[in-house]
Design an enzyme around this catalytic site. Structure first.
Site, PDB file in Angstrom:
ATOM      1  N   ARG A  79       0.848  -1.191   0.000  1.00 25.32           N
ATOM      2  CA  ARG A  79       0.000   0.000   0.000  1.00 25.32           C
ATOM      3  C   ARG A  79       0.885   1.243   0.000  1.00 25.32           C
ATOM      4  O   ARG A  79       1.664   1.457   0.925  1.00 25.32           O
ATOM      5  CB  ARG A  79      -0.913   0.002   1.240  1.00 25.32           C
ATOM      6  CG  ARG A  79      -1.731   1.257   1.392  1.00 25.32           C
ATOM      7  CD  ARG A  79      -2.686   1.191   2.583  1.00 25.32           C
ATOM      8  NE  ARG A  79      -3.391   2.447   2.708  1.00 25.32           N
ATOM      9  CZ  ARG A  79      -3.269   3.295   3.746  1.00 25.32           C
ATOM     10  NH1 ARG A  79      -2.508   2.991   4.783  1.00 25.32           N
ATOM     11  NH2 ARG A  79      -3.924   4.423   3.756  1.00 25.32           N
ATOM     12  N   HIS A 123      -3.091  11.141   1.161  1.00 24.44           N
ATOM     13  CA  HIS A 123      -2.396  10.876   2.413  1.00 24.44           C
ATOM     14  C   HIS A 123      -1.763  12.192   2.887  1.00 24.44           C
ATOM     15  O   HIS A 123      -0.559  12.282   3.088  1.00 24.44           O
ATOM     16  CB  HIS A 123      -1.368   9.758   2.237  1.00 24.44           C
ATOM     17  CG  HIS A 123      -1.043   9.021   3.500  1.00 24.44           C
ATOM     18  ND1 HIS A 123      -1.260   7.671   3.676  1.00 24.44           N
ATOM     19  CD2 HIS A 123      -0.505   9.450   4.668  1.00 24.44           C
ATOM     20  CE1 HIS A 123      -0.871   7.315   4.894  1.00 24.44           C
ATOM     21  NE2 HIS A 123      -0.399   8.378   5.508  1.00 24.44           N
ATOM     22  N   GLU A 168      -6.956   8.367   7.051  1.00 22.99           N
ATOM     23  CA  GLU A 168      -7.089   8.968   8.384  1.00 22.99           C
ATOM     24  C   GLU A 168      -7.686  10.377   8.348  1.00 22.99           C
ATOM     25  O   GLU A 168      -7.010  11.354   8.701  1.00 22.99           O
ATOM     26  CB  GLU A 168      -5.733   8.956   9.113  1.00 22.99           C
ATOM     27  CG  GLU A 168      -5.225   7.552   9.348  1.00 22.99           C
ATOM     28  CD  GLU A 168      -3.982   7.465  10.240  1.00 22.99           C
ATOM     29  OE1 GLU A 168      -3.402   8.512  10.571  1.00 22.99           O
ATOM     30  OE2 GLU A 168      -3.617   6.353  10.616  1.00 22.99           O
ATOM     31  N   ASN A 296      -6.997   1.677  10.069  1.00 25.04           N
ATOM     32  CA  ASN A 296      -5.688   1.886  10.677  1.00 25.04           C
ATOM     33  C   ASN A 296      -5.869   1.819  12.188  1.00 25.04           C
ATOM     34  O   ASN A 296      -6.697   2.541  12.741  1.00 25.04           O
ATOM     35  CB  ASN A 296      -5.139   3.267  10.313  1.00 25.04           C
ATOM     36  CG  ASN A 296      -4.870   3.430   8.820  1.00 25.04           C
ATOM     37  OD1 ASN A 296      -5.063   2.501   8.032  1.00 25.04           O
ATOM     38  ND2 ASN A 296      -4.422   4.604   8.441  1.00 25.04           N
ATOM     39  N   TYR A 298      -3.631   1.663  15.876  1.00 23.94           N
ATOM     40  CA  TYR A 298      -2.356   1.698  16.595  1.00 23.94           C
ATOM     41  C   TYR A 298      -2.518   1.486  18.095  1.00 23.94           C
ATOM     42  O   TYR A 298      -1.736   0.805  18.723  1.00 23.94           O
ATOM     43  CB  TYR A 298      -1.648   3.036  16.360  1.00 23.94           C
ATOM     44  CG  TYR A 298      -1.109   3.180  14.961  1.00 23.94           C
ATOM     45  CD1 TYR A 298       0.157   2.701  14.645  1.00 23.94           C
ATOM     46  CD2 TYR A 298      -1.866   3.763  13.953  1.00 23.94           C
ATOM     47  CE1 TYR A 298       0.666   2.803  13.359  1.00 23.94           C
ATOM     48  CE2 TYR A 298      -1.367   3.875  12.659  1.00 23.94           C
ATOM     49  CZ  TYR A 298      -0.111   3.392  12.370  1.00 23.94           C
ATOM     50  OH  TYR A 298       0.392   3.485  11.100  1.00 23.94           O
ATOM     51  N   GLU A 370      -3.230  -0.149   8.144  1.00 26.36           N
ATOM     52  CA  GLU A 370      -2.046   0.192   8.930  1.00 26.36           C
ATOM     53  C   GLU A 370      -2.159  -0.412  10.317  1.00 26.36           C
ATOM     54  O   GLU A 370      -3.217  -0.341  10.942  1.00 26.36           O
ATOM     55  CB  GLU A 370      -1.880   1.717   9.128  1.00 26.36           C
ATOM     56  CG  GLU A 370      -1.503   2.490   7.899  1.00 26.36           C
ATOM     57  CD  GLU A 370      -1.352   3.986   8.154  1.00 26.36           C
ATOM     58  OE1 GLU A 370      -1.084   4.383   9.307  1.00 26.36           O
ATOM     59  OE2 GLU A 370      -1.524   4.753   7.200  1.00 26.36           O
TER      60      GLU A 370
HETATM   61  C1  JJW Z   1      -3.662  10.603  17.042  1.00 28.60           C
HETATM   62  C2  JJW Z   1      -2.358  13.109  19.247  1.00 28.60           C
HETATM   63  C3  JJW Z   1      -4.929  13.372  21.788  1.00 28.60           C
HETATM   64  C4  JJW Z   1       0.454   7.605  10.802  1.00 28.60           C
HETATM   65  C5  JJW Z   1      -2.839  11.618  17.482  1.00 28.60           C
HETATM   66  C6  JJW Z   1      -1.621  11.820  16.891  1.00 28.60           C
HETATM   67  C7  JJW Z   1      -3.052  13.717  20.410  1.00 28.60           C
HETATM   68  C8  JJW Z   1      -6.280  12.717  21.701  1.00 28.60           C
HETATM   69  C9  JJW Z   1       0.678   7.312  12.229  1.00 28.60           C
HETATM   70  N1  JJW Z   1      -0.742   6.987  10.295  1.00 28.60           N
HETATM   71  O1  JJW Z   1       2.670   7.771   9.907  1.00 28.60           O
HETATM   72  C10 JJW Z   1      -3.270   9.786  16.006  1.00 28.60           C
HETATM   73  N2  JJW Z   1      -0.426   7.920  12.968  1.00 28.60           N
HETATM   74  O2  JJW Z   1       1.173   8.219   7.811  1.00 28.60           O
HETATM   75  C11 JJW Z   1      -0.669   7.315   8.927  1.00 28.60           C
HETATM   76  N3  JJW Z   1      -1.658   7.490  12.949  1.00 28.60           N
HETATM   77  O3  JJW Z   1      -3.293  12.374  18.528  1.00 28.60           O
HETATM   78  C12 JJW Z   1       0.780   7.140   8.571  1.00 28.60           C
HETATM   79  N4  JJW Z   1      -2.381   8.204  13.782  1.00 28.60           N
HETATM   80  O4  JJW Z   1      -4.168  12.931  20.731  1.00 28.60           O
HETATM   81  C13 JJW Z   1       1.492   7.051   9.913  1.00 28.60           C
HETATM   82  C14 JJW Z   1      -1.210  11.006  15.856  1.00 28.60           C
HETATM   83  C15 JJW Z   1      -2.039   9.985  15.409  1.00 28.60           C
HETATM   84  C16 JJW Z   1      -1.614   9.098  14.364  1.00 28.60           C
HETATM   85  C17 JJW Z   1      -0.357   8.944  13.851  1.00 28.60           C
END
Ligand code: JJW
Length: 465
Positions: A79, A123, A168, A296, A298, A370
């Site tokens: 992807r 993206h 996202e 996605n 995490y 992801e």
């Molecule tokens: C939430 C920060 C408070 C990426 C977030 C910050 C503060 C509630 C990784 N996904 O690099 C989610 N990633 O490009 C796409 N996914 O809140 C790909 N989600 O929260 C990866 C960051 C993320 C986040 C980062």
């Protein structure tokens, strides 16, 4: 007692994921113009250490080498994302043939290696020229996005079987326009709501373009979801979790599968005097049936509780408003560890959110687009990278995935984030998510322990529990 091995269906699509700005580099080569991330990363104070995607992992030039790594891994799918500012450098109008040629070459290399290509259209790299005219605040940007999508369907529609419209959308709206952490770095909740609606509309209009062409492939969105586990079965704790799920998950998935925003959260925004700019026909455009959903995942939260509602006040700043909207806090539940980016390792949340998606949206076909861990382990004196956090994270999430599939979830593939260490947005290069280590001075690629672990998993189509 002997534990059963974990097995997956024969056609299961194991792969890895990346995105254009995080890996390509060559930011001003072959006609590419800036995106909002070029601008943002060059604004002092926005990205840790002043890192930018100017060079990244040089994957624009090292595309053969990267596909060879995928082949070595045994990946069945890859992807990647298509940089809008390469293909249409001004966002609309002129198409840049050199930009298209790069993705045609990538797709040909993948196909020659027997690897199924999966393309993401947005993206986060909005052409700066469109942002200068208002960006995602403008409805017109959703229409421009659909035109860009149409150009890519014409160029690659016959050779790319899986398409994801927007990656996202929560990050591209709330994190970017209300929390100020991602490009363009704004802090206004009302603007984030407008952007979120236009991203959903852009998804829907791109779906229309795809359907028009009667291509054989499949298309859907790729939202990020998390899971919130109540601290107790107390009614207030459960209500706090539901608010969190409304705010983060349902806001983007309900419009697609149910044709409406989640009513409770919609009303809470209303109390702040905020609502998305919905025009007649929008919800129908957004909710035309997708072929599948990318997910996605995490992390999640495991001790949500909040007995006392926080006041919603129009005069507060965006961050305070968000705290009030979600109205939750985390109680201290011992026994969880974190990855090197500080996110809780919560594989049970992965299992639970997959079952929740099954029940909430009628068991749609899913791809995990992801899942992965930040583990900053570097090459040791033996030349190997012993990324034990990542290996354990992957193992536990693969077991959770398998349990969800045994529970009836229709899951067709899994893309590990990420193939390579890369530009982790506001964190820059300091947070490493790759199965392959990248030395940023020399661009030398070194497969980590997790790469070898994943390679075994794919070869065996499973692992031991
Ligand atoms: C939430 C920060 C408070 C990426 C977030 C910050 C503060 C509630 C990784 N996904 O690099 C989610 N990633 O490009 C796409 N996914 O809140 C790909 N989600 O929260 C990866 C960051 C993320 C986040 C980062």
């Amino acid at each position: 007692m002997k534990s059963k091995p974990i097995r997956f269906p024969p056609q299961f699509l194991w792969g890895t994921a990346t995105s254009a700005y995080q890996i390509e580099g060559s930011h001003d080569v072959d006609g590419r113009k800036p995106s909002i991330w070029d601008t943002f990363s060059k604004t002092p104070g926005r990205v840790t250490n002043g890192d930018t995607g100017d060079v990244a992992t040089d994957s624009y030039r090292r595309v053969e080498e990267d596909v060879a790594l995928l082949k070595q891994l045994g990946a069945r799918a890859y992807r990647f994302s298509i940089a809008w500012p390469r293909v249409m450098p001004d966002g609309r109008g002129e198409v840049n043939p050199l930009g298209i040629a790069y993705y045609q070459r990538l797709v040909r290399l993948l196909s020659d290696a027997g690897i199924t290509p999966m393309a993401t259209l947005y993206h986060w790299d909005l052409p700066q020229a469109l942002h200068d005219e208002g960006g995602w605040m403008q409805r017109r940007t959703a229409e421009d996005f659909a035109r860009f999508a149409g150009v890519m369907f014409d160029a690659l529609g016959e050779s790319v079987p899986y398409w994801f419209t927007v990656n996202e959308p929560w990050c591209a709206s709330f994190l970017s326009h209300a929390m100020g952490e991602h490009a363009p770095g704004e802090r206004d909740l009302g603007r984030a709501l407008t952007v979120a609606h236009h991203l959903l509309l852009g998804h829907g209009l791109a779906m229309t373009e795809f359907r028009k062409r009667k291509l054989g492939g499949q298309i859907g969105m790729a939202p990020n979801v998390d899971w919130r586990e109540p601290y107790s079965q107390d009614r207030q704790d459960i209500a706090a979790c539901e608010r969190g799920l409304d705010w983060f998950n349902r806001w983007f998935i309900d419009p697609i599968y149910h044709g409406r925003y989640p009513a409770n959260m919609f009303a809470r925004y209303g109390e702040l005097g905020l609502k998305p700019p919905i025009l007649a026909g929008d919800m129908a455009t957004i909710s035309q049936a997708p072929d599948m959903l990318g997910i996605n995942y995490y992390t999640g939260s495991y001790g949500m509780n909040r007995a006392d509602p926080l006041p919603l006040r129009a005069q507060d700043d965006a961050l305070t408003q968000i705290e009030a909207l979600r109205n939750l806090s985390t109680a201290n539940v011992p026994g969880f560890s974190k990855t090197d980016i500080g996110w809780d390792i919560f594989p049970e949340g992965f299992y639970k959110v997959l079952l929740w998606l099954r029940d909430e949206y009628g068991n749609p076909p899913l791809f995990i687009t992801e899942n992965g861990a930040c583990d900053n382990a570097l090459p040791g004196s033996d030349g190997q990278v012993h990324d034990a956090i990542r290996v354990e994270y992957q193992h536990r999430h693969v077991i959770a995935l398998n349990r969800a599939m045994r529970s009836g979830c229709d899951i067709r593939g899994f893309m590990a984030w990420s193939l390579l260490d890369n530009f982790e947005w506001a964190h820059g290069y300091g947070k490493r998510f790759g199965l392959v280590h990248v030395d940023l001075e020399t661009q030398t690629r070194t497969p980590k322990d997790s790469f070898h672990w994943y390679s075994q998993l794919i070869a065996n189509n499973g692992c031991d529990a």
